[in-house]
Design a protein around this motif. Structure first.
Motif, PDB file in Angstrom:
ATOM      1  N   GLU A  33      -8.180  -0.345  20.100  1.00 46.55           N
ATOM      2  CA  GLU A  33      -7.531  -0.969  21.266  1.00 46.55           C
ATOM      3  C   GLU A  33      -6.269  -0.214  21.650  1.00 46.55           C
ATOM      4  N   VAL A  34      -5.462   0.135  20.647  1.00 44.81           N
ATOM      5  CA  VAL A  34      -4.220   0.881  20.914  1.00 44.81           C
ATOM      6  C   VAL A  34      -4.545   2.224  21.559  1.00 44.81           C
ATOM      7  N   LEU A  35      -5.532   2.915  20.998  1.00 46.15           N
ATOM      8  CA  LEU A  35      -5.920   4.225  21.506  1.00 46.15           C
ATOM      9  C   LEU A  35      -6.450   4.111  22.933  1.00 46.15           C
ATOM     10  N   THR A  36      -7.252   3.091  23.183  1.00 42.29           N
ATOM     11  CA  THR A  36      -7.787   2.886  24.532  1.00 42.29           C
ATOM     12  C   THR A  36      -6.675   2.585  25.531  1.00 42.29           C
ATOM     13  N   SER A  37      -5.650   1.847  25.096  1.00 51.48           N
ATOM     14  CA  SER A  37      -4.501   1.567  25.966  1.00 51.48           C
ATOM     15  C   SER A  37      -3.790   2.854  26.354  1.00 51.48           C
ATOM     16  N   MET A  38      -3.573   3.726  25.369  1.00 52.50           N
ATOM     17  CA  MET A  38      -2.919   5.016  25.639  1.00 52.50           C
ATOM     18  C   MET A  38      -3.741   5.853  26.603  1.00 52.50           C
ATOM     19  N   VAL A  39      -5.026   5.937  26.323  1.00 53.71           N
ATOM     20  CA  VAL A  39      -5.906   6.798  27.118  1.00 53.71           C
ATOM     21  C   VAL A  39      -5.998   6.304  28.558  1.00 53.71           C
ATOM     22  N   THR A  40      -6.163   5.009  28.723  1.00 59.08           N
ATOM     23  CA  THR A  40      -6.305   4.439  30.061  1.00 59.08           C
ATOM     24  C   THR A  40      -5.050   4.672  30.898  1.00 59.08           C
ATOM     25  N   ALA A  41      -3.885   4.528  30.262  1.00 63.21           N
ATOM     26  CA  ALA A  41      -2.629   4.664  31.005  1.00 63.21           C
ATOM     27  C   ALA A  41      -2.224   6.109  31.246  1.00 63.21           C
ATOM     28  N   TRP A  42      -2.381   6.966  30.231  1.00 64.37           N
ATOM     29  CA  TRP A  42      -1.817   8.313  30.296  1.00 64.37           C
ATOM     30  C   TRP A  42      -2.835   9.410  30.593  1.00 64.37           C
ATOM     31  N   ASN A  43      -4.136   9.096  30.488  1.00 65.39           N
ATOM     32  CA  ASN A  43      -5.198  10.075  30.781  1.00 65.39           C
ATOM     33  C   ASN A  43      -4.931  11.409  30.086  1.00 65.39           C
TER      34      ASN A  43
END
Length: 247
Positions: free
Chosen positions: A140-150
């Motif tokens: 979940e944390v990793l997905t949050s980073m990826v979604t926001a920062w690409n």
């Protein structure tokens, strides 16, 4: 020796304003708040912060985050002039003791500068650390980073494991969990128990094991090195060295 875990997302030169970085950060903090109860309030440095608090409260709202980034512009040692192409850098945390820290560098577009990045360091001990170091939560944390920062790539794992399997300075870092952008290429077949999940249309989340992977376990090290080799053969590990684009 206890592994030092962290979550990191990395991307190359990307010129963005403080407002554009704030939009990404706002999304990131809102998504992150769903991952753990301690991720709802953050604090930053500043003179005169209340003694009873870990620092100055940072609200994850667009204008406040824009102001935060503007205060975090990189400057020259002499004259304190803004270095525009190095972007913005900030650190926030969520407690006085056993804190989770987030390090952000964004908006940088110098070919010679370090990478843009988002790093999250869990506490070194305690109940929060135990909650975070679970594959579903880290995903979940990793997905949050990826979604926001690409980013180009991201990982969640231990610095000790990185030291053991990394072969070059400019390469994708291997972790217990990984993210690879579709910009890097196509994934090769990977051995069990690696689980692959798409992150929207951005790329893929790889979970190398449902259980925590440690650098002290030779089987974990060997398996991580094996996955690295397969990804390297597919052209997904080596990254270009910093330098002028037209060099």
């Amino acid at each position: 020796m206890q592994d030092k875990y962290y979550v990191g997302a990395y991307w190359g030169p990307r010129q963005e304003t403080a407002l554009e970085c704030a939009r990404r950060a706002e999304l990131f903090f809102h998504m992150l708040a769903r991952c753990d109860p301690t991720f709802t309030q953050w604090y930053g440095a500043g003179r005169g912060s209340p003694r009873e608090l870990p620092g100055w409260p940072v609200r994850p709202e667009l204008k406040e985050l824009e102001s935060l980034f503007l205060k975090g512009r990189n400057r020259t040692d002499v004259g304190r002039e803004v270095i525009e192409d190095l972007g913005f850098s900030r650190i926030v945390w969520n407690a006085k003791k056993e804190a989770t820290e987030i390090h952000l560098t964004c908006g940088g577009y110098s070919p010679w500068g370090g990478p843009n990045l988002c790093l999250l360091y869990p506490p070194r001990q305690g109940a929060v650390r135990e909650r975070l170091l679970q594959a579903p939560v880290l995903a979940e944390v990793l997905t949050s980073m990826v979604t926001a920062w690409n980013p180009d790539y991201a990982m969640a794992g231990s610095s000790q494991m990185v030291d053991l399997v990394e072969k070059g300075e400019f390469e994708v870092r291997m972790g217990w969990l990984m993210y690879l952008s579709r910009r890097l290429g196509n994934l090769p077949p990977l051995p069990a128990p690696v689980r692959i999940e798409p992150v929207g249309a951005l790329g893929w989340l790889l979970v190398l094991s449902p259980e925590p992977m440690t650098a002290s376990n030779p089987e974990h090290v060997a398996f991580t090195a094996r996955v690295r080799e397969l990804l390297d053969r597919a052209g997904l590990i080596e990254r270009p060295e910093p330098g002028p684009i037209n060099e």
